[in-house]
Design a protein around this motif. Structure first.
Motif, short mmCIF file in Angstrom:
data_model
loop_
_atom_site.label_atom_id
_atom_site.label_comp_id
_atom_site.label_asym_id
_atom_site.label_seq_id
_atom_site.Cartn_x
_atom_site.Cartn_y
_atom_site.Cartn_z
N TYR A 85 21.81 34.21 -2.17
CA TYR A 85 21.25 32.95 -1.71
C TYR A 85 21.37 31.91 -2.83
N THR A 86 21.50 30.64 -2.41
CA THR A 86 21.72 29.53 -3.35
C THR A 86 20.60 28.50 -3.19
N ALA A 87 20.15 27.97 -4.32
CA ALA A 87 19.09 26.97 -4.32
C ALA A 87 19.31 26.02 -5.49
N GLU A 88 18.66 24.85 -5.43
CA GLU A 88 18.77 23.89 -6.51
C GLU A 88 18.02 24.39 -7.74
N GLU A 89 18.65 24.29 -8.90
CA GLU A 89 18.04 24.69 -10.16
C GLU A 89 17.84 23.45 -11.03
N ILE A 90 16.62 23.23 -11.49
CA ILE A 90 16.31 22.06 -12.31
C ILE A 90 16.33 22.45 -13.78
N LYS A 91 17.11 21.71 -14.57
CA LYS A 91 17.11 21.86 -16.02
C LYS A 91 16.20 20.76 -16.57
#
Length: 292
Positions: A200-206
């Protein structure tokens, strides 16, 4: 003239042999190129120097850009004699850097059900059913960074031709927030059941972060009158203040004075990893400097 050129070539040969020894075990590292243009203006009887520079660098064996940057700053000569020089300087850099795709292995992570078990003392906890193993894959992304350098550099001239410079720099870095896509590859091992795979893919915040570094640079530069070549070698070590980042840089190159105003700088640099923002590997650079 022939003797001066011969001496310069010998100096460069020694530098090349030394660097070859350093990097013989560094096979498989990345390769990139660095290009820079800078302009300098001297004021106050040449004691104050102001400068502006532009920089671009490639990575991934020169197939992709690594960074663009602009730097503004200056230095002032606190001591200026024929043999000794002491400078204090401040520079500000604004950079835009590209982080390449990155894959990180995950280790065993306990997997719980949505059912709870009584733990005692009025507390309940999820029932452990197994564990997850897999990988996290982060797509490439661009990220802005600001850097402030505050430095002191001492130079001494030895044997009339060799200049030794030690430069100490306190460096502040601010990383701006950025986003990327993280794809998680997981294999779930449940007790008394066959393993199952999920993706599964999701937005990752740096998130924004700040980092302080202390850098120490030792440079040896050779020069002779009426010779346009000024070869040099340098060692640069940086360590994190309050974090575990560190970096080594080994540099060899030469400056070539076209005229009093125009100078070319050609160099080779090998740098280590583990500083979270620049790749480990080899860099060949070309720079042009103009003095007003």
């Amino acid at each position: 003239m022939k003797g001066r050129i011969s001496t310069t070539y010998k100096f460069l040969l020694v530098c090349a042999v030394a660097l070859t020894t350093i990097v013989t075990t560094a096979r498989g590292d990345d390769f990139g190129m660095d290009f820079s243009v800078e302009a300098n203006k001297k004021l106050m009887e040449n004691r104050l120097t102001l400068g502006l520079s532009l920089d671009a660098r490639t990575q991934d064996n020169t197939s992709q850009m690594e960074r663009y940057g602009i730097e503004l700053g200056g230095n002032y000569k606190l001591i200026d004699t024929k043999r000794h020089t002491l400078k204090a300087g401040v520079t500000f850099e604004q950079m835009w850097m590209k982080n390449l795709p990155e894959t990180k292995d995950t280790y065993k992570v306990k997997y719980y059900t949505d059912k709870f078990d009584y733990l005692g003392n009025g507390e309940f906890g999820p029932i452990e059913k197994g564990y997850n193993v897999g990988q996290n894959y982060d797509a490439s992304f661009w990220r802005g960074r600001s850097r402030l350098n505050m430095s002191v550099a001492y130079s001494i001239k030895l044997f009339k031709r060799l200049t030794v410079t030690l430069k100490e720099t306190v460096q502040y870095n601010h990383f701006y927030q950025a986003t990327t896509e993280r794809t998680k590859y997981r294999t779930k091992y449940r007790y008394n059941a066959a393993p199952t795979d999920t993706v599964y893919t999701a937005e990752e915040i740096k998130y924004c972060k700040n980092r302080w570094m202390l850098r120490s640079k030792l440079t040896l530069q050779y020069s002779r009158k009426r010779s346009p070549w000024e070869p040099y070698v340098a060692v640069d070590y940086g360590c994190g203040l309050g974090n575990d980042a560190y970096k080594w840089k080994f540099i060899a190159g030469t400056e070539y004075k076209i005229t009093k105003q125009h100078t070319l700088n050609v160099f080779y640099r090998y740098q280590t990893e583990n500083d979270y923002d620049e790749p480990n590997g080899h860099i060949v650079g070309l720079g042009y400097s103009f003095k007003f």
